[in-house]
Design an enzyme around this catalytic site. Sequence first.
Site, PDB file in Angstrom:
ATOM      1  CE  LYS A  68      -2.812   0.948   3.695  1.00  0.00           C
ATOM      2  NZ  LYS A  68      -2.635   2.332   4.176  1.00  0.00           N
ATOM      3  CB  SER A  69       3.713   2.362   2.088  1.00  0.00           C
ATOM      4  OG  SER A  69       3.044   2.290   3.313  1.00  0.00           O
ATOM      5  N   GLY A  89      -5.039   8.169   5.409  1.00  0.00           N
ATOM      6  CA  GLY A  89      -4.115   9.141   6.011  1.00  0.00           C
ATOM      7  C   GLY A  89      -2.941   9.431   5.095  1.00  0.00           C
ATOM      8  NE  ARG A 121      -5.680   8.497  11.054  1.00  0.00           N
ATOM      9  CZ  ARG A 121      -5.054   7.709  10.190  1.00  0.00           C
ATOM     10  NH1 ARG A 121      -5.718   7.207   9.161  1.00  0.00           N
ATOM     11  NH2 ARG A 121      -3.789   7.415  10.340  1.00  0.00           N
ATOM     12  CB  SER A 164       4.628  10.233  11.261  1.00  0.00           C
ATOM     13  OG  SER A 164       3.760  10.327  10.146  1.00  0.00           O
ATOM     14  CD  GLN A 198       0.030   8.399   7.052  1.00  0.00           C
ATOM     15  OE1 GLN A 198      -0.540   9.241   7.754  1.00  0.00           O
ATOM     16  NE2 GLN A 198      -0.540   7.256   6.720  1.00  0.00           N
ATOM     17  CB  SER A 248       8.946   6.241   9.890  1.00  0.00           C
ATOM     18  OG  SER A 248       9.290   7.273   8.988  1.00  0.00           O
ATOM     19  CG  ASP A 292       0.320   0.231   9.461  1.00  0.00           C
ATOM     20  OD1 ASP A 292      -0.106   1.078  10.269  1.00  0.00           O
ATOM     21  OD2 ASP A 292       0.702   0.509   8.314  1.00  0.00           O
ATOM     22  NE  ARG A 309      -5.469   0.342  13.129  1.00  0.00           N
ATOM     23  CZ  ARG A 309      -4.803   0.545  12.003  1.00  0.00           C
ATOM     24  NH1 ARG A 309      -3.485   0.677  12.031  1.00  0.00           N
ATOM     25  NH2 ARG A 309      -5.437   0.610  10.855  1.00  0.00           N
TER      26      ARG A 309
HETATM   27  C1  S3P Z   1       2.121   4.907   6.163  1.00  0.00           C
HETATM   28  C2  S3P Z   1       2.718   5.279   7.335  1.00  0.00           C
HETATM   29  C3  S3P Z   1       2.212   4.885   8.657  1.00  0.00           C
HETATM   30  C4  S3P Z   1       1.250   3.726   8.579  1.00  0.00           C
HETATM   31  C5  S3P Z   1       0.265   3.887   7.474  1.00  0.00           C
HETATM   32  C6  S3P Z   1       0.953   4.016   6.135  1.00  0.00           C
HETATM   33  C7  S3P Z   1       2.684   5.414   4.908  1.00  0.00           C
HETATM   34  O1  S3P Z   1       1.545   5.990   9.242  1.00  0.00           O
HETATM   35  O2  S3P Z   1       0.589   3.557   9.807  1.00  0.00           O
HETATM   36  O3  S3P Z   1      -0.608   2.764   7.413  1.00  0.00           O
HETATM   37  O4  S3P Z   1       2.368   4.869   3.831  1.00  0.00           O
HETATM   38  O5  S3P Z   1       3.460   6.368   4.967  1.00  0.00           O
HETATM   39  P1  S3P Z   1       2.396   7.125  10.029  1.00  0.00           P
HETATM   40  O6  S3P Z   1       3.442   7.570   9.112  1.00  0.00           O
HETATM   41  O7  S3P Z   1       1.462   8.248  10.359  1.00  0.00           O
HETATM   42  O8  S3P Z   1       2.890   6.433  11.246  1.00  0.00           O
END
Ligand code: S3P
Length: 439
Positions: free
Chosen positions: A21-22, A96, A124, A169, A171, A195, A318, A349
């Site tokens: 997904k990422s 997110g 969020r 994070s 994200q 991360s 996750d 969660r």
């Molecule tokens: C993700 C980062 C994570 C993860 C999310 C996907 C990403 O969130 O929990 O499911 O694709 O960058 P955070 O970066 O907010 O921890």
Amino acid sequence: MIKKIERASRLEGKVALPGDKSITHRAIILNSIAAGDATLSNYLPGADCLSTINCLRALGAAIEELPSSPPGLMVHGAGTRGLKEPVNVLDAGNSGTTIRLLTGLLAAQPFFSVITGDDSLRSRPMGRVIQPLRLMGAQVWGRGSDSLAPLAIKGQPLKGITYSLPVASAQLKSALLLAGLFAQGSTTLTEPALSRDHTERQLRAMGARIRQEGKHIVLKPLSSPLKALDVNIPGDLSAGAYWLVAGAIHPKAKIVILNCGVNPTRTGILDALTAMGGKIRLLNQRTEGGEPVADIQVESSELAGTELRGEIIPRIIDEIPVLAVAACCARGKTVIRDAAELRVKESDRIATTSAELRKMGARIEELPDGMIIHGGQPLKGAAVESHGDHRLAMSLAVAALVAEGKTTVRDAGAVSISYPAFWQHLEALTGHRRGASPL
Ligand code: S3P
């Protein structure tokens, strides 16, 4: 949708996982601003990534679905002409990653945009993105004193900053890197713990000037558009995690997950399960498109409790709901700390995982930043619910595979966010349907 799940008599087979997904989100976003065309194979057609595709289409990127198996996309980047002002509000749905990464990108585009999402996403935290973007000169506003979506963004020329992220994070890090691509001067970021680094890897492969040393990153702005990058997207270890835990806790199990991404910023699940006594083997290790990939075999295991805290947390963020299921089936106590981020995911969660697993007979204490799970209590079937959270729906399904009696999972359709074929794969592994090839 309500799903009924019985205890499985055995779990056996090979699973071709959905694309990561990422990596899918990033390959779509970065290729949309690149010069040229890129083919993405094995992208994840889950609802979150479809939100990203729809937003980028509204911003002027042409993205075609290819009639291929596994699913493919052709992205015609807008790199040389640039993105265009969207005529309507952008909808990030439940995702997110979509809203945060696109907010960083949009802050630097020469037009106005508004981005929002569903009930969960609108609750969020977005202040973590807005505040550093403002330090870069961005004009971004949100509901709740600029902390919640919908977000309104008036694109501006930005300047690079030196910034220490308050949370690990990916994200947030990626949002700032996307803004930094279009800023004047370098953007220097430091994370409290490492991360996932898929943005950094793809940017480097697309010609961006980015240097990464551990938790420090320096990005120089683009001097010409990114180069389009074909990506063969590996299977999603976060989706494979459900089968790794199911295989480890079930007494008659042997499962191989195929073509799975094993980027070290994501493999905390393998470390945690191995530390608990999980019988896990990496087979056929290789590198594809700059990302390490392997097949992973898991067999029935005798698990013992463990402690999960500190630097491993972003690497399992996750997977904690399904690791909680593993901990319920392990001998002794499992302590999870430093994971307050779980409270601001698709659901809280810590609260939802504890509450739903307790309905199945688990003994779990909630902590502000984690859980204490007293393992070894036999799980029993119960009526549980996903709270609209895909990862909770799948974790509860895994618990149901070893629970005595029948479990019903309410709002089970949530799995389509990240793993649309989850229920078919579960049936194939339990022998109730063809689809995953037997060993
Ligand atoms: C993700 C980062 C994570 C993860 C999310 C996907 C990403 O969130 O929990 O499911 O694709 O960058 P955070 O970066 O907010 O921890």
